[in-house]
Design a protein around this motif. Structure first.
Motif, PDB file in Angstrom:
ATOM      1  N   ILE A   5       0.833  -1.280   0.123  1.00 46.59           N
ATOM      2  CA  ILE A   5      -0.101  -0.060   0.094  1.00 46.59           C
ATOM      3  C   ILE A   5       0.760   1.207  -0.040  1.00 46.59           C
ATOM      4  CG2 ILE A   5      -0.232   0.112   2.747  1.00 46.59           C
ATOM      5  CD1 ILE A   5      -3.425   0.700   1.744  1.00 46.59           C
ATOM      6  N   GLU A  61       0.355  -3.301   6.984  1.00 47.58           N
ATOM      7  CA  GLU A  61      -0.525  -4.160   6.194  1.00 47.58           C
ATOM      8  C   GLU A  61      -0.632  -5.314   6.732  1.00 47.58           C
ATOM      9  OE1 GLU A  61      -0.254  -3.568   1.956  1.00 47.58           O
ATOM     10  OE2 GLU A  61       1.932  -4.122   1.863  1.00 47.58           O
ATOM     11  N   THR A 106      -8.638  -0.302   6.682  1.00 44.14           N
ATOM     12  CA  THR A 106      -9.507  -1.340   5.800  1.00 44.14           C
ATOM     13  C   THR A 106      -9.224  -2.630   6.047  1.00 44.14           C
ATOM     14  OG1 THR A 106     -10.046  -1.606   3.346  1.00 44.14           O
ATOM     15  CG2 THR A 106      -7.649  -1.122   4.005  1.00 44.14           C
ATOM     16  N   TYR A 162      -6.612  -9.483   3.576  1.00 46.58           N
ATOM     17  CA  TYR A 162      -5.941  -8.237   3.611  1.00 46.58           C
ATOM     18  C   TYR A 162      -6.556  -7.327   4.803  1.00 46.58           C
ATOM     19  CZ  TYR A 162      -3.412  -4.147   2.044  1.00 46.58           C
ATOM     20  OH  TYR A 162      -2.691  -2.995   1.940  1.00 46.58           O
ATOM     21  N   ALA A 199      -9.440  -1.415   0.490  1.00 46.89           N
ATOM     22  CA  ALA A 199      -9.230  -2.810  -0.195  1.00 46.89           C
ATOM     23  C   ALA A 199     -10.582  -3.475  -0.401  1.00 46.89           C
ATOM     24  CB  ALA A 199      -8.353  -3.511   0.880  1.00 46.89           C
ATOM     25  N   TRP A 206      -4.584   3.931  -7.316  1.00 46.07           N
ATOM     26  CA  TRP A 206      -5.219   2.467  -6.948  1.00 46.07           C
ATOM     27  C   TRP A 206      -4.014   1.756  -7.627  1.00 46.07           C
ATOM     28  CZ3 TRP A 206      -5.721  -0.664 -11.095  1.00 46.07           C
ATOM     29  CH2 TRP A 206      -5.622  -0.150 -12.526  1.00 46.07           C
ATOM     30  N   ILE A 214      -6.451  -2.108  -4.217  1.00 50.19           N
ATOM     31  CA  ILE A 214      -6.322  -1.070  -3.215  1.00 50.19           C
ATOM     32  C   ILE A 214      -6.235   0.440  -3.663  1.00 50.19           C
ATOM     33  CG2 ILE A 214      -4.630  -0.414  -1.242  1.00 50.19           C
ATOM     34  CD1 ILE A 214      -4.928  -3.439  -1.110  1.00 50.19           C
TER      35      ILE A 214
END
Ligand SMILES: CC(C)(COP(=O)(O)OP(=O)(O)OC[C@H]1O[C@@H](n2cnc3c(N)ncnc32)[C@H](O)[C@@H]1OP(=O)(O)O)[C@@H](O)C(=O)NCCC(=O)NCCS
Length: 240
Positions: free
Chosen positions: A2, A14, A83, A88, A106, A203, A211
Motif C-alpha cells: 500500500i 498491512e 481497511t 488483507y 481494499a 489505485w 487497493i
C-alpha cells in the motif's frame, strides 16, 4: 504494497494473514466480544496494523475505538484510515500537519454482484467502467469503482463530518497511471470544508486485491492529492 500509492510521510502497515496472539486493549475487546470470529480477526489485525503505524509516527500504542458513525478515533494531531477484506488488513496514518484527508480501501479483484454497479454508479461512471473493461479486462472495474467510492467516504467523513451517498462523487479513472479523481457534488455544505471538493487518489491491482488511497496535503490545500498527481504516479503501479 500500500505504501506504493501513498506519500512517504504517511505511515502504513498491512497484513495478509491474522497473526496468532495479537492483543487488544480491554475497551476494544468489549466492542467485539459478541462479534463473529471473522469480524474479531479483521478488527484485531487492523488494530495491530494501526498500532504499528502509530509507532512509525513515534506515538505509543493506544486503543482505537470507533465514533458514533464507525470512524476510527485517532490521537490529537493524527489523521488515518483502516481497511480490511478477505486476505488483507491495513491502516494508514499521518500527522495533521502533513495530511488533511486520508482514506484507504481494499477490495477483492472480483466482480460486484449483479445489479450493484447500477445502484452505486452514475450513468457516466457505468460508461467508464464498460470502456475500461475493454482496455484492461484483468481488472474488475466495477469493484474498483466501488472501492474508490468507499475510499472517498473514508477520507471525507472524518474531516467534514458529512455523510456521502454514492451519487455524491463522480469518479473518473485511468489505467495507464493508476490514478483516479473524485469530483464531489455536494447537496449541501459540510460542517467543515476542505479547500477543494475534487479529490485525487491512486489505485493498485495486485495479489488479487484492488487497493485505493486518497491523501490530501495540509500544506498545499489547493493542490488535491499530495503525491498522487498523475505526473508522480509510476506507470508500474498497476501490477497484474
Ligand atoms: C464505512 C464504510 C465506508 C466501510 O467501508 P468497507 O469497504 O465496507 O469496509 P472496510 O473494511 O474497507 O473499512 C472498514 C473500516 O472503515 C472505517 N470506517 C467506518 N466508518 C467510517 C467512517 N464514517 N469514516 C471513516 N472511516 C470509517 C472503520 O475503521 C472500519 O474498520 P473497523 O470497524 O475495524 O474500525 C462502508 O461500510 C459504508 O458505510 N459505506 C457507505 C457510505 C459510502 O461509501 N458512500 C459512498 C460515498 S461516494
Amino acid at each position: 504494497m500500500i505504501e506504493l500509492i501513498l506519500p512517504s510521510h504517511v505511515a502504513a502497515s498491512e497484513a495478509f494473514r491474522d497473526p496468532l496472539g495479537a492483543v487488544l486493549f480491554p475497551s476494544e475487546r468489549r466492542l467485539i466480544e459478541k462479534a463473529v470470529d471473522s469480524r474479531k480477526r479483521e478488527f484485531t489485525t487492523a488494530r495491530l496494523c494501526a498500532r504499528k503505524a502509530l509507532g512509525m509516527l513515534g506515538l505509543p500504542p493506544r486503543p482505537i475505538l470507533p465514533n458514533d458513525h464507525g470512524a476510527p478515533q485517532w490521537p490529537e494531531g493524527v489523521v488515518g484510515s483502516i481497511t480490511h477484506c478477505a486476505g488483507y488488513r491495513a491502516a494508514a496514518l499521518a500527522r495533521t500537519t502533513d495530511v488533511m484527508l486520508l482514506g484507504i480501501d481494499a477490495e477483492p479483484n472480483l466482480p460486484l454482484p449483479k445489479g450493484i454497479l447500477e445502484s452505486i454508479a452514475l450513468p457516466e461512471e457505468q460508461r467508464r467502467v464498460r470502456r475500461m473493461r475493454r482496455v484492461a479486462p484483468e481488472v474488475h472495474w466495477d469493484r474498483l469503482l466501488f472501492g474508490m467510492k468507499e475510499c472517498v467516504y473514508k477520507s471525507w467523513y472524518p474531516y467534514t463530518g458529512q455523510r456521502l451517498e454514492f451519487e455524491d462523487a463522480d469518479i473518473s479513472f485511468d489505467a495507464g497511471v493508476a490514478t483516479f479523481t473524485a469530483q464531489l457534488r455536494l447537496p449541501h455544505d459540510p460542517p467543515r470544508r476542505p479547500s477543494t471538493d475534487r479529490l485525487e487518489g491512486r489505485w493498485l491491482a495486485h495479489k488479487g486485491l484492488l487497493i485505493t488511497a486518497i491523501s490530501l496535503a495540509t500544506t498545499s490545500p489547493c493542490k488535491a492529492g499530495d503525491g498522487v498527481s498523475s505526473a508522480a504516479a509510476p506507470p508500474g503501479v498497476h501490477i497484474r
